[in-house]
Write a protein that holds these residues in place. Structure first.
Motif, PDB file in Angstrom:
ATOM      1  N   LEU A  68      -5.270 -14.919 -14.744  1.00 35.21           N
ATOM      2  CA  LEU A  68      -4.468 -13.702 -14.850  1.00 35.21           C
ATOM      3  C   LEU A  68      -5.360 -12.476 -14.990  1.00 35.21           C
ATOM      4  CD1 LEU A  68      -1.512 -14.951 -17.063  1.00 35.21           C
ATOM      5  CD2 LEU A  68      -1.443 -14.317 -14.643  1.00 35.21           C
ATOM      6  N   ASP A  69      -6.445 -12.593 -15.753  1.00 35.44           N
ATOM      7  CA  ASP A  69      -7.395 -11.484 -15.865  1.00 35.44           C
ATOM      8  C   ASP A  69      -7.963 -11.127 -14.497  1.00 35.44           C
ATOM      9  OD1 ASP A  69      -7.018 -11.323 -18.592  1.00 35.44           O
ATOM     10  OD2 ASP A  69      -8.895 -12.358 -19.105  1.00 35.44           O
ATOM     11  N   HIS A  70      -8.256 -12.147 -13.697  1.00 42.69           N
ATOM     12  CA  HIS A  70      -8.792 -11.898 -12.355  1.00 42.69           C
ATOM     13  C   HIS A  70      -7.806 -11.076 -11.525  1.00 42.69           C
ATOM     14  CE1 HIS A  70     -10.902 -12.568  -8.573  1.00 42.69           C
ATOM     15  NE2 HIS A  70      -9.709 -12.792  -8.055  1.00 42.69           N
ATOM     16  N   PHE A  71      -6.539 -11.478 -11.536  1.00 41.47           N
ATOM     17  CA  PHE A  71      -5.544 -10.756 -10.743  1.00 41.47           C
ATOM     18  C   PHE A  71      -5.293  -9.353 -11.288  1.00 41.47           C
ATOM     19  CE2 PHE A  71      -3.917 -15.163  -9.636  1.00 41.47           C
ATOM     20  CZ  PHE A  71      -4.580 -15.176  -8.417  1.00 41.47           C
ATOM     21  N   ARG A  72      -5.414  -9.189 -12.592  1.00 39.09           N
ATOM     22  CA  ARG A  72      -5.173  -7.878 -13.200  1.00 39.09           C
ATOM     23  C   ARG A  72      -6.352  -6.932 -13.005  1.00 39.09           C
ATOM     24  NH1 ARG A  72      -2.601 -10.870 -18.392  1.00 39.09           N
ATOM     25  NH2 ARG A  72      -0.501 -11.059 -17.549  1.00 39.09           N
ATOM     26  N   ASN A  73      -7.556  -7.479 -12.915  1.00 41.74           N
ATOM     27  CA  ASN A  73      -8.760  -6.650 -12.885  1.00 41.74           C
ATOM     28  C   ASN A  73      -9.408  -6.521 -11.513  1.00 41.74           C
ATOM     29  OD1 ASN A  73      -8.539  -6.277 -15.689  1.00 41.74           O
ATOM     30  ND2 ASN A  73      -9.632  -8.181 -16.075  1.00 41.74           N
ATOM     31  N   ASN A  74      -8.914  -7.245 -10.535  1.00 44.17           N
ATOM     32  CA  ASN A  74      -9.470  -7.185  -9.187  1.00 44.17           C
ATOM     33  C   ASN A  74      -8.355  -6.853  -8.209  1.00 44.17           C
ATOM     34  OD1 ASN A  74     -12.338  -8.272  -9.564  1.00 44.17           O
ATOM     35  ND2 ASN A  74     -11.091  -9.805 -10.596  1.00 44.17           N
ATOM     36  N   GLU A  75      -8.674  -6.002  -7.283  1.00 42.69           N
ATOM     37  CA  GLU A  75      -7.657  -5.615  -6.312  1.00 42.69           C
ATOM     38  C   GLU A  75      -7.385  -6.762  -5.346  1.00 42.69           C
ATOM     39  OE1 GLU A  75      -6.676  -2.127  -3.084  1.00 42.69           O
ATOM     40  OE2 GLU A  75      -8.222  -1.811  -4.591  1.00 42.69           O
ATOM     41  N   THR A  76      -6.126  -7.069  -5.197  1.00 44.98           N
ATOM     42  CA  THR A  76      -5.705  -8.080  -4.236  1.00 44.98           C
ATOM     43  C   THR A  76      -5.842  -7.478  -2.843  1.00 44.98           C
ATOM     44  OG1 THR A  76      -4.140  -8.975  -5.839  1.00 44.98           O
ATOM     45  CG2 THR A  76      -3.765  -9.541  -3.536  1.00 44.98           C
ATOM     46  N   PRO A  77      -6.379  -8.238  -1.891  1.00 39.44           N
ATOM     47  CA  PRO A  77      -6.503  -7.706  -0.525  1.00 39.44           C
ATOM     48  C   PRO A  77      -5.166  -7.174  -0.003  1.00 39.44           C
ATOM     49  CG  PRO A  77      -7.670  -9.784  -0.716  1.00 39.44           C
ATOM     50  CD  PRO A  77      -6.909  -9.596  -1.998  1.00 39.44           C
ATOM     51  N   LYS A  78      -5.238  -6.098   0.751  1.00 42.06           N
ATOM     52  CA  LYS A  78      -4.040  -5.426   1.257  1.00 42.06           C
ATOM     53  C   LYS A  78      -3.135  -6.371   2.037  1.00 42.06           C
ATOM     54  CE  LYS A  78      -2.252  -1.429   3.703  1.00 42.06           C
ATOM     55  NZ  LYS A  78      -0.935  -1.919   3.458  1.00 42.06           N
ATOM     56  N   GLU A  79      -3.722  -7.267   2.817  1.00 40.31           N
ATOM     57  CA  GLU A  79      -2.906  -8.201   3.601  1.00 40.31           C
ATOM     58  C   GLU A  79      -2.020  -9.054   2.693  1.00 40.31           C
ATOM     59  OE1 GLU A  79      -6.297  -8.264   3.682  1.00 40.31           O
ATOM     60  OE2 GLU A  79      -6.831  -7.505   5.650  1.00 40.31           O
ATOM     61  N   ILE A  80      -2.566  -9.439   1.553  1.00 39.98           N
ATOM     62  CA  ILE A  80      -1.795 -10.263   0.614  1.00 39.98           C
ATOM     63  C   ILE A  80      -0.760  -9.406  -0.101  1.00 39.98           C
ATOM     64  CG2 ILE A  80      -1.943 -11.677  -1.469  1.00 39.98           C
ATOM     65  CD1 ILE A  80      -4.677 -12.621  -0.386  1.00 39.98           C
ATOM     66  N   GLN A  81      -1.146  -8.191  -0.471  1.00 38.31           N
ATOM     67  CA  GLN A  81      -0.170  -7.278  -1.073  1.00 38.31           C
ATOM     68  C   GLN A  81       1.013  -7.073  -0.128  1.00 38.31           C
ATOM     69  OE1 GLN A  81      -1.815  -3.552  -2.451  1.00 38.31           O
ATOM     70  NE2 GLN A  81      -3.629  -4.559  -3.290  1.00 38.31           N
ATOM     71  N   ASP A  82       0.710  -6.923   1.162  1.00 38.94           N
ATOM     72  CA  ASP A  82       1.768  -6.720   2.160  1.00 38.94           C
ATOM     73  C   ASP A  82       2.684  -7.940   2.257  1.00 38.94           C
ATOM     74  OD1 ASP A  82       0.701  -4.217   2.658  1.00 38.94           O
ATOM     75  OD2 ASP A  82      -0.275  -4.809   4.551  1.00 38.94           O
ATOM     76  N   ILE A  83       2.097  -9.132   2.228  1.00 37.74           N
ATOM     77  CA  ILE A  83       2.897 -10.365   2.277  1.00 37.74           C
ATOM     78  C   ILE A  83       3.805 -10.443   1.056  1.00 37.74           C
ATOM     79  CG2 ILE A  83       2.779 -12.896   2.075  1.00 37.74           C
ATOM     80  CD1 ILE A  83       0.210 -12.722   3.833  1.00 37.74           C
ATOM     81  N   MET A  84       3.235 -10.184  -0.100  1.00 31.30           N
ATOM     82  CA  MET A  84       4.017 -10.256  -1.336  1.00 31.30           C
ATOM     83  C   MET A  84       5.136  -9.217  -1.332  1.00 31.30           C
ATOM     84  SD  MET A  84       2.815 -12.757  -2.974  1.00 31.30           S
ATOM     85  CE  MET A  84       1.391 -13.796  -2.783  1.00 31.30           C
ATOM     86  N   SER A  85       4.811  -8.004  -0.920  1.00 30.54           N
ATOM     87  CA  SER A  85       5.825  -6.941  -0.873  1.00 30.54           C
ATOM     88  C   SER A  85       6.929  -7.271   0.121  1.00 30.54           C
ATOM     89  CB  SER A  85       5.172  -5.604  -0.507  1.00 30.54           C
ATOM     90  OG  SER A  85       4.330  -5.177  -1.552  1.00 30.54           O
ATOM     91  N   ALA A  86       6.543  -7.770   1.285  1.00 31.48           N
ATOM     92  CA  ALA A  86       7.534  -8.112   2.314  1.00 31.48           C
ATOM     93  C   ALA A  86       8.466  -9.231   1.858  1.00 31.48           C
ATOM     94  CB  ALA A  86       6.826  -8.518   3.607  1.00 31.48           C
ATOM     95  N   ASN A  87       8.008 -10.009   0.884  1.00 30.51           N
ATOM     96  CA  ASN A  87       8.808 -11.126   0.387  1.00 30.51           C
ATOM     97  C   ASN A  87       9.402 -10.858  -0.992  1.00 30.51           C
ATOM     98  OD1 ASN A  87       8.680 -13.510   2.363  1.00 30.51           O
ATOM     99  ND2 ASN A  87       6.594 -12.706   2.354  1.00 30.51           N
ATOM    100  N   GLY A  88       9.476  -9.584  -1.361  1.00 29.90           N
ATOM    101  CA  GLY A  88      10.213  -9.183  -2.547  1.00 29.90           C
ATOM    102  C   GLY A  88       9.490  -9.259  -3.874  1.00 29.90           C
ATOM    103  N   LEU A  89       8.172  -9.513  -3.865  1.00 25.98           N
ATOM    104  CA  LEU A  89       7.445  -9.635  -5.131  1.00 25.98           C
ATOM    105  C   LEU A  89       6.574  -8.423  -5.460  1.00 25.98           C
ATOM    106  CD1 LEU A  89       6.462 -13.396  -4.977  1.00 25.98           C
ATOM    107  CD2 LEU A  89       8.058 -12.330  -6.560  1.00 25.98           C
ATOM    108  N   GLY A  90       6.501  -7.463  -4.583  1.00 27.77           N
ATOM    109  CA  GLY A  90       5.693  -6.277  -4.840  1.00 27.77           C
ATOM    110  C   GLY A  90       4.215  -6.539  -4.616  1.00 27.77           C
ATOM    111  N   SER A  91       3.430  -5.483  -4.697  1.00 24.11           N
ATOM    112  CA  SER A  91       1.999  -5.603  -4.410  1.00 24.11           C
ATOM    113  C   SER A  91       1.259  -6.455  -5.441  1.00 24.11           C
ATOM    114  CB  SER A  91       1.357  -4.216  -4.316  1.00 24.11           C
ATOM    115  OG  SER A  91       1.494  -3.531  -5.546  1.00 24.11           O
TER     116      SER A  91
END
Length: 167
Positions: A68-91
């Motif tokens: 969880l620290d890794h996800f909170r402290n490191n930027e998720t690649p934009k492609e993954i943010q886009d996938i998550m957002s497109a599927n209703g979970l946000g960036s």
């Protein structure tokens, strides 16, 4: 279908866990759980098309706290943010998915023991006392990483979540 998202998460659940954490921020809404359940396979399929190996990204990460620290402290690649957002979970969907999966897994383990008549809160005198204590402590530590209201959202749908994750 390979479960590329859940395998590293579930493996990290057995790692060394930290205690004494402050109450974490609330991250989930009921709509996040719904989006997870409805779109897990689509997210997994989309992630499989990327040149992104979550196992490699999390190499050396031990336990849910570090994950969880890794996800909170490191930027998720934009492609993954886009996938998550497109599927209703946000960036921040990868963090949300981690919270959902590790919490549901804890409830699943607890329910599995309860179905065998073993209450992890009352294991004194049980022949597998030390092993059960280890499970109990790991589940408690994971729950300490998640906001209580998030846990309540997950608790009510834990069986559904595990069914989707385990496919």
């Amino acid at each position: 279908m390979n479960r590329i998202i859940c395998l590293p998460v579930l493996l990290c659940c057995v790692g060394i866990l930290a205690f004494g954490q402050p109450v974490p921020a609330q991250k989930l809404e009921a709509s996040d759980i719904e989006a997870f359940l409805e779109n897990y396979d689509a997210i997994e399929s989309s992630m499989a098309t990327l040149d992104y190996d979550l196992g490699n990204v999390l190499a050396g990460v031990e336990g849910p706290q570090e994950m969880l620290d890794h996800f909170r402290n490191n930027e998720t690649p934009k492609e993954i943010q886009d996938i998550m957002s497109a599927n209703g979970l946000g960036s921040d969907g990868l963090e949300k998915m981690t919270i959902i999966i590790i919490s549901a897994y804890g409830f699943h383990i607890e329910d599995m023991f309860l179905s065998k008549g073993i209450d992890l809160d009352d294991i004194s005198g049980h022949e597998y006392n030390s092993e059960l204590k280890e499970f109990r402590d790991e589940i408690a530590a994971v729950r300490g990483l998640v906001h209580p209201e998030d846990l309540e959202l997950i608790r009510g749908r834990a069986a559904e979540i595990m069914q989707v994750v385990e496919g």
